[in-house]
Design a protein around this motif. Sequence first.
Motif, PDB file in Angstrom:
ATOM      1  N   GLN A 172       6.070   1.336  10.134  1.00 53.53           N
ATOM      2  CA  GLN A 172       7.096   2.281  10.549  1.00 53.53           C
ATOM      3  C   GLN A 172       6.428   3.521  11.124  1.00 53.53           C
ATOM      4  OE1 GLN A 172       9.320   2.649   6.803  1.00 53.53           O
ATOM      5  NE2 GLN A 172      11.033   1.595   7.801  1.00 53.53           N
ATOM      6  N   LEU A 173       7.003   4.046  12.200  1.00 52.61           N
ATOM      7  CA  LEU A 173       6.478   5.226  12.859  1.00 52.61           C
ATOM      8  C   LEU A 173       7.520   6.329  12.817  1.00 52.61           C
ATOM      9  CD1 LEU A 173       4.925   3.592  16.068  1.00 52.61           C
ATOM     10  CD2 LEU A 173       3.844   3.972  13.846  1.00 52.61           C
ATOM     11  N   VAL A 174       7.109   7.515  12.395  1.00 50.61           N
ATOM     12  CA  VAL A 174       7.992   8.659  12.329  1.00 50.61           C
ATOM     13  C   VAL A 174       7.421   9.764  13.190  1.00 50.61           C
ATOM     14  CG1 VAL A 174       9.079  10.379  10.857  1.00 50.61           C
ATOM     15  CG2 VAL A 174       8.749   8.049  10.015  1.00 50.61           C
ATOM     16  N   GLU A 175       8.186  10.185  14.191  1.00 51.66           N
ATOM     17  CA  GLU A 175       7.746  11.209  15.114  1.00 51.66           C
ATOM     18  C   GLU A 175       8.237  12.587  14.689  1.00 51.66           C
ATOM     19  OE1 GLU A 175       8.370  10.420  19.282  1.00 51.66           O
ATOM     20  OE2 GLU A 175       8.517   8.263  18.914  1.00 51.66           O
ATOM     21  N   SER A 176       7.479  13.590  15.075  1.00 52.40           N
ATOM     22  CA  SER A 176       7.868  14.966  14.848  1.00 52.40           C
ATOM     23  C   SER A 176       7.180  15.854  15.875  1.00 52.40           C
ATOM     24  CB  SER A 176       7.512  15.420  13.427  1.00 52.40           C
ATOM     25  OG  SER A 176       6.113  15.363  13.211  1.00 52.40           O
ATOM     26  N   GLY A 177       7.644  17.081  15.980  1.00 51.26           N
ATOM     27  CA  GLY A 177       6.982  18.057  16.834  1.00 51.26           C
ATOM     28  C   GLY A 177       7.717  18.425  18.103  1.00 51.26           C
ATOM     29  N   GLY A 178       8.783  17.725  18.409  1.00 51.16           N
ATOM     30  CA  GLY A 178       9.539  18.055  19.601  1.00 51.16           C
ATOM     31  C   GLY A 178      10.317  19.348  19.427  1.00 51.16           C
ATOM     32  N   GLY A 179      10.875  19.812  20.526  1.00 53.78           N
ATOM     33  CA  GLY A 179      11.654  21.030  20.478  1.00 53.78           C
ATOM     34  C   GLY A 179      11.812  21.651  21.838  1.00 53.78           C
ATOM     35  N   LEU A 180      12.260  22.893  21.831  1.00 52.07           N
ATOM     36  CA  LEU A 180      12.471  23.664  23.044  1.00 52.07           C
ATOM     37  C   LEU A 180      11.309  24.612  23.249  1.00 52.07           C
ATOM     38  CD1 LEU A 180      14.309  24.660  25.394  1.00 52.07           C
ATOM     39  CD2 LEU A 180      15.329  26.242  23.736  1.00 52.07           C
ATOM     40  N   VAL A 181      10.769  24.615  24.452  1.00 53.19           N
ATOM     41  CA  VAL A 181       9.638  25.474  24.764  1.00 53.19           C
ATOM     42  C   VAL A 181       9.790  25.997  26.186  1.00 53.19           C
ATOM     43  CG1 VAL A 181       8.192  23.577  25.589  1.00 53.19           C
ATOM     44  CG2 VAL A 181       7.119  25.658  24.696  1.00 53.19           C
ATOM     45  N   GLN A 182       9.274  27.186  26.429  1.00 49.87           N
ATOM     46  CA  GLN A 182       9.317  27.759  27.765  1.00 49.87           C
ATOM     47  C   GLN A 182       8.244  27.155  28.653  1.00 49.87           C
ATOM     48  OE1 GLN A 182       9.027  32.026  27.370  1.00 49.87           O
ATOM     49  NE2 GLN A 182      11.171  32.238  26.803  1.00 49.87           N
ATOM     50  N   PRO A 183       8.460  27.161  29.960  1.00 50.49           N
ATOM     51  CA  PRO A 183       7.418  26.684  30.866  1.00 50.49           C
ATOM     52  C   PRO A 183       6.093  27.396  30.603  1.00 50.49           C
ATOM     53  CG  PRO A 183       9.447  27.005  32.064  1.00 50.49           C
ATOM     54  CD  PRO A 183       9.679  27.561  30.685  1.00 50.49           C
ATOM     55  N   GLY A 184       5.028  26.610  30.618  1.00 46.77           N
ATOM     56  CA  GLY A 184       3.715  27.142  30.319  1.00 46.77           C
ATOM     57  C   GLY A 184       3.341  27.070  28.854  1.00 46.77           C
TER      58      GLY A 184
ATOM     59  N   SER B 179       3.251  25.187  24.886  1.00 43.12           N
ATOM     60  CA  SER B 179       2.599  24.001  24.337  1.00 43.12           C
ATOM     61  C   SER B 179       3.387  23.434  23.174  1.00 43.12           C
ATOM     62  CB  SER B 179       1.184  24.344  23.854  1.00 43.12           C
ATOM     63  OG  SER B 179       0.361  24.791  24.907  1.00 43.12           O
ATOM     64  N   LEU B 180       3.263  22.141  23.000  1.00 45.05           N
ATOM     65  CA  LEU B 180       3.800  21.439  21.852  1.00 45.05           C
ATOM     66  C   LEU B 180       2.819  20.355  21.455  1.00 45.05           C
ATOM     67  CD1 LEU B 180       7.577  20.857  22.725  1.00 45.05           C
ATOM     68  CD2 LEU B 180       6.695  22.357  20.930  1.00 45.05           C
ATOM     69  N   ARG B 181       2.831  20.020  20.183  1.00 42.54           N
ATOM     70  CA  ARG B 181       2.019  18.915  19.694  1.00 42.54           C
ATOM     71  C   ARG B 181       2.919  17.924  18.986  1.00 42.54           C
ATOM     72  NH1 ARG B 181      -2.874  18.779  15.161  1.00 42.54           N
ATOM     73  NH2 ARG B 181      -4.147  17.183  16.208  1.00 42.54           N
ATOM     74  N   LEU B 182       3.010  16.744  19.542  1.00 40.98           N
ATOM     75  CA  LEU B 182       3.801  15.688  18.940  1.00 40.98           C
ATOM     76  C   LEU B 182       2.939  14.878  17.982  1.00 40.98           C
ATOM     77  CD1 LEU B 182       5.763  14.350  22.050  1.00 40.98           C
ATOM     78  CD2 LEU B 182       6.306  16.283  20.546  1.00 40.98           C
ATOM     79  N   SER B 183       3.534  14.523  16.863  1.00 41.75           N
ATOM     80  CA  SER B 183       2.846  13.708  15.874  1.00 41.75           C
ATOM     81  C   SER B 183       3.627  12.432  15.638  1.00 41.75           C
ATOM     82  CB  SER B 183       2.697  14.460  14.547  1.00 41.75           C
ATOM     83  OG  SER B 183       1.910  15.616  14.694  1.00 41.75           O
ATOM     84  N   CYS B 184       2.910  11.384  15.336  1.00 39.72           N
ATOM     85  CA  CYS B 184       3.516  10.099  15.044  1.00 39.72           C
ATOM     86  C   CYS B 184       2.786   9.515  13.847  1.00 39.72           C
ATOM     87  CB  CYS B 184       3.409   9.184  16.263  1.00 39.72           C
ATOM     88  SG  CYS B 184       4.111   7.542  16.049  1.00 39.72           S
ATOM     89  N   ALA B 185       3.423   9.587  12.700  1.00 40.15           N
ATOM     90  CA  ALA B 185       2.816   9.126  11.460  1.00 40.15           C
ATOM     91  C   ALA B 185       3.228   7.690  11.175  1.00 40.15           C
ATOM     92  CB  ALA B 185       3.223  10.032  10.306  1.00 40.15           C
ATOM     93  N   ALA B 186       2.244   6.861  10.924  1.00 44.69           N
ATOM     94  CA  ALA B 186       2.483   5.450  10.674  1.00 44.69           C
ATOM     95  C   ALA B 186       2.327   5.128   9.196  1.00 44.69           C
ATOM     96  CB  ALA B 186       1.520   4.587  11.488  1.00 44.69           C
ATOM     97  N   SER B 187       3.185   4.270   8.724  1.00 46.57           N
ATOM     98  CA  SER B 187       3.082   3.765   7.365  1.00 46.57           C
ATOM     99  C   SER B 187       3.202   2.252   7.404  1.00 46.57           C
ATOM    100  CB  SER B 187       4.157   4.362   6.462  1.00 46.57           C
ATOM    101  OG  SER B 187       5.454   4.007   6.908  1.00 46.57           O
ATOM    102  N   GLY B 188       2.686   1.621   6.379  1.00 47.07           N
ATOM    103  CA  GLY B 188       2.707   0.178   6.332  1.00 47.07           C
ATOM    104  C   GLY B 188       1.330  -0.407   6.560  1.00 47.07           C
ATOM    105  N   SER B 189       1.314  -1.595   7.074  1.00 46.23           N
ATOM    106  CA  SER B 189       0.068  -2.328   7.260  1.00 46.23           C
ATOM    107  C   SER B 189      -0.582  -1.955   8.584  1.00 46.23           C
ATOM    108  CB  SER B 189       0.327  -3.834   7.184  1.00 46.23           C
ATOM    109  OG  SER B 189       0.866  -4.199   5.924  1.00 46.23           O
ATOM    110  N   ILE B 190      -1.330  -0.872   8.543  1.00 40.97           N
ATOM    111  CA  ILE B 190      -2.051  -0.404   9.723  1.00 40.97           C
ATOM    112  C   ILE B 190      -3.497  -0.876   9.629  1.00 40.97           C
ATOM    113  CG2 ILE B 190      -2.775   1.571  11.070  1.00 40.97           C
ATOM    114  CD1 ILE B 190       0.205   1.090  11.078  1.00 40.97           C
ATOM    115  N   PHE B 191      -3.920  -1.591  10.627  1.00 40.34           N
ATOM    116  CA  PHE B 191      -5.283  -2.092  10.670  1.00 40.34           C
ATOM    117  C   PHE B 191      -6.187  -1.118  11.398  1.00 40.34           C
ATOM    118  CE2 PHE B 191      -2.507  -5.720  10.148  1.00 40.34           C
ATOM    119  CZ  PHE B 191      -3.123  -6.426   9.124  1.00 40.34           C
TER     120      PHE B 191
END
Length: 117
Positions: free
Chosen positions: A3-15, A17-29
């Motif tokens: 399962q993948l859960v994303e976070s970090g989105g939002g509203l930002v002004q031109p110029g 920065s944002l950092r998106l994260s995607c955390a994985a759980s389960g059987s990750i090799f």
Amino acid sequence: QVQLVESGGGLVQPGGSLRLSCAASGSIFRFYDMGWYRQAPGKQRELVADSTSGGSTNYADSVKGRFTISRDNAKNTVYLQMNSLKPEDTAVYYCNIRLAATKRDYWGQGTQVTVSS
């Protein structure tokens, strides 16, 4: 089951920065390919950036020099650092992981990124 859960989105002004994260759980090799995709209203989904288990990276021309894809294997998390954001970057962003061992794809739920004054 992965399962993948994303976070970090939002509203930002031109110029900004944002950092998106995607955390994985389960059987990750150890070896997996990863990618970030986005879809704006009325447009098809497009690849933003990807990274193979072998270490190669690829970026859409529109984001080269501004976005960076990375991973933290210890945390089973993938990231998309987005700098110098432009209004045309506005879209829903989705993370994707493809396990090398099984060749199966897993997708995050999507996170909205809006770049506006």
